[in-house]
Design an enzyme around this catalytic site. Sequence first.
Site, PDB file in Angstrom:
ATOM      1  N   ASN A   1      -0.331   4.818  -7.409  1.00 27.51           N
ATOM      2  CA  ASN A   1      -0.736   4.706  -6.010  1.00 27.51           C
ATOM      3  C   ASN A   1      -1.725   3.569  -5.811  1.00 27.51           C
ATOM      4  OD1 ASN A   1       0.825   6.997  -5.700  1.00 27.51           O
ATOM      5  ND2 ASN A   1      -0.912   8.405  -5.771  1.00 27.51           N
TER       6      ASN A   1
ATOM      7  N   HIS B   1      -0.384  -0.309 -10.275  1.00 32.22           N
ATOM      8  CA  HIS B   1       0.317  -1.068  -9.236  1.00 32.22           C
ATOM      9  C   HIS B   1      -0.639  -1.760  -8.283  1.00 32.22           C
ATOM     10  CE1 HIS B   1       4.259   1.444  -9.749  1.00 32.22           C
ATOM     11  NE2 HIS B   1       4.055   0.597 -10.729  1.00 32.22           N
TER      12      HIS B   1
ATOM     13  N   CYS C   1      -7.370 -14.003  -4.453  1.00 36.55           N
ATOM     14  CA  CYS C   1      -7.233 -15.373  -3.927  1.00 36.55           C
ATOM     15  C   CYS C   1      -6.465 -16.216  -4.940  1.00 36.55           C
ATOM     16  CB  CYS C   1      -8.607 -15.994  -3.690  1.00 36.55           C
ATOM     17  SG  CYS C   1      -8.507 -17.721  -3.170  1.00 36.55           S
TER      18      CYS C   1
ATOM     19  N   CYS D   1      -8.767 -19.422  -6.118  1.00 37.84           N
ATOM     20  CA  CYS D   1      -9.870 -19.298  -7.116  1.00 37.84           C
ATOM     21  C   CYS D   1      -9.649 -18.173  -8.105  1.00 37.84           C
ATOM     22  CB  CYS D   1     -11.207 -19.097  -6.385  1.00 37.84           C
ATOM     23  SG  CYS D   1     -11.330 -17.537  -5.491  1.00 37.84           S
TER      24      CYS D   1
ATOM     25  N   CYS E   1     -14.299 -18.464  -2.347  1.00 37.96           N
ATOM     26  CA  CYS E   1     -14.229 -19.934  -2.491  1.00 37.96           C
ATOM     27  C   CYS E   1     -14.143 -20.658  -1.157  1.00 37.96           C
ATOM     28  CB  CYS E   1     -13.025 -20.318  -3.373  1.00 37.96           C
ATOM     29  SG  CYS E   1     -11.411 -20.049  -2.586  1.00 37.96           S
TER      30      CYS E   1
ATOM     31  N   ASN F   1       5.521  18.867  -9.406  1.00 40.37           N
ATOM     32  CA  ASN F   1       6.297  18.200  -8.358  1.00 40.37           C
ATOM     33  C   ASN F   1       6.913  19.266  -7.467  1.00 40.37           C
ATOM     34  OD1 ASN F   1       8.236  16.559  -6.912  1.00 40.37           O
ATOM     35  ND2 ASN F   1       8.013  15.033  -8.538  1.00 40.37           N
TER      36      ASN F   1
ATOM     37  N   GLU G   1       9.872  19.057  -6.476  1.00 38.28           N
ATOM     38  CA  GLU G   1      11.259  19.193  -6.950  1.00 38.28           C
ATOM     39  C   GLU G   1      11.391  18.457  -8.266  1.00 38.28           C
ATOM     40  OE1 GLU G   1      12.948  17.332  -3.521  1.00 38.28           O
ATOM     41  OE2 GLU G   1      12.890  15.334  -4.410  1.00 38.28           O
TER      42      GLU G   1
HETATM   43  N1  APR Z   1       3.447  17.788  -3.879  1.00 42.03           N
HETATM   44  C1  APR Z   1       4.048  17.444  -5.043  1.00 42.03           C
HETATM   45  N2  APR Z   1       5.025  16.493  -5.135  1.00 42.03           N
HETATM   46  C2  APR Z   1       5.377  15.882  -3.994  1.00 42.03           C
HETATM   47  C3  APR Z   1       4.799  16.179  -2.732  1.00 42.03           C
HETATM   48  C4  APR Z   1       3.791  17.177  -2.715  1.00 42.03           C
HETATM   49  N3  APR Z   1       3.171  17.522  -1.572  1.00 42.03           N
HETATM   50  N4  APR Z   1       5.389  15.389  -1.783  1.00 42.03           N
HETATM   51  C5  APR Z   1       6.293  14.621  -2.424  1.00 42.03           C
HETATM   52  N5  APR Z   1       6.297  14.930  -3.750  1.00 42.03           N
HETATM   53  C6  APR Z   1       7.074  14.288  -4.816  1.00 42.03           C
HETATM   54  C7  APR Z   1       8.524  14.031  -4.452  1.00 42.03           C
HETATM   55  O1  APR Z   1       9.326  15.140  -4.823  1.00 42.03           O
HETATM   56  C8  APR Z   1       8.831  12.802  -5.333  1.00 42.03           C
HETATM   57  O2  APR Z   1       9.265  13.211  -6.623  1.00 42.03           O
HETATM   58  O3  APR Z   1       6.494  13.025  -5.024  1.00 42.03           O
HETATM   59  C9  APR Z   1       7.473  12.106  -5.461  1.00 42.03           C
HETATM   60  C10 APR Z   1       7.363  10.845  -4.619  1.00 42.03           C
HETATM   61  O4  APR Z   1       8.277   9.925  -5.161  1.00 42.03           O
HETATM   62  P1  APR Z   1       8.258   8.412  -4.656  1.00 42.03           P
HETATM   63  O5  APR Z   1       8.227   8.374  -3.179  1.00 42.03           O
HETATM   64  O6  APR Z   1       9.348   7.711  -5.424  1.00 42.03           O
HETATM   65  O7  APR Z   1       6.835   7.873  -5.141  1.00 42.03           O
HETATM   66  P2  APR Z   1       6.446   7.352  -6.577  1.00 42.03           P
HETATM   67  O8  APR Z   1       7.114   8.144  -7.662  1.00 42.03           O
HETATM   68  O9  APR Z   1       4.969   7.249  -6.628  1.00 42.03           O
HETATM   69  O10 APR Z   1       7.053   5.850  -6.567  1.00 42.03           O
HETATM   70  C11 APR Z   1       6.778   5.075  -7.715  1.00 42.03           C
HETATM   71  O11 APR Z   1       7.798   3.170  -6.644  1.00 42.03           O
HETATM   72  O12 APR Z   1       8.067   2.219  -4.609  1.00 42.03           O
HETATM   73  C12 APR Z   1       7.461   2.057  -5.830  1.00 42.03           C
HETATM   74  O13 APR Z   1       5.428   1.009  -6.339  1.00 42.03           O
HETATM   75  C13 APR Z   1       5.974   2.068  -5.624  1.00 42.03           C
HETATM   76  O14 APR Z   1       4.286   3.239  -6.878  1.00 42.03           O
HETATM   77  C14 APR Z   1       5.548   3.390  -6.250  1.00 42.03           C
HETATM   78  C15 APR Z   1       6.628   3.647  -7.273  1.00 42.03           C
END
Ligand code: APR
Length: 242
Positions: free
Chosen positions: A97, A114, A122, A125, A144, A207, A209
């Site tokens: 994040n 990330h 910049c 510089c 700068c 997660n 899911e």
């Molecule tokens: N609690 C737990 N899990 C959650 C919740 C919640 N309230 N809400 C969403 N999720 C889970 C979703 O099920 C999914 O698996 O969070 C995950 C979000 O996935 P992404 O949107 O793909 O985010 P992320 O995995 O951080 O993406 C990775 O991809 O787009 C690039 O650089 C960007 O850092 C990012 C990277």
Amino acid sequence: MLYYKQRAIDQIVILTGAGISAASGLATFRDTGGLWENHDPMDIATPEAFARDPDLVYRFYNERRQQLRAVQPNVAHRALARLQQTVGQGVFLVTQNVDDLHERGGSEQACHMHGELQSMLCRHCGQRQRALATFDGKTACPACGERGGLRPDVVWFGEMPHDMDRIEAHLADCDLFIAVGTSGAVYPAAGFVQLARHAGAITVEVNREASDVAGFFHHHYVGCATDQVGLLVDELLAARVG
Ligand code: APR
């Protein structure tokens, strides 16, 4: 010493993704369809997009930085901070994040692989500095004074994530790997669970899911991070000896 499932735990690596910040009101990337001003964020977070239409990219990040000022860390951020404060050096937090909710939730260490919305770079510089609330190609670099060089200090698709050597060193040495709120859709972060397993670590996924790499995890806490992370942290701290 911490114990998890009767196993002694010395080193913990925690990886977080957009799901931990979703409960604070920040949109994830893949859950919500992610379209912004009729553009897919995946098409904006690239060096090509910045070269093609810098003002669109500046506007995208200025708007996300403004949005960040309106949201607060949630109980999941605070639970991880509590674990870090209690265990100290034995916990390494790495986040995909770019928000600052871990820090505002009390984490003193958070490795932003990330990059960060609250940082700007910049190209004249090379200085990384606290991001102005909004900036664009006409803004003078505070370091700068040059114009035209400032860019969001965020890792775009096709660019190298930060601190990979440090992250991989922690993964090679960990006994417990916890992934919170990440889809496992983007490498190298999606491969961290396999590095942890290779090091012999117990792996845990939190997660709503199953992620794309759910099969590599030993244990799953299925539900909202604001419910599940606190349960996991309580379980770890309840089993602490000494
Ligand atoms: N609690 C737990 N899990 C959650 C919740 C919640 N309230 N809400 C969403 N999720 C889970 C979703 O099920 C999914 O698996 O969070 C995950 C979000 O996935 P992404 O949107 O793909 O985010 P992320 O995995 O951080 O993406 C990775 O991809 O787009 C690039 O650089 C960007 O850092 C990012 C990277």
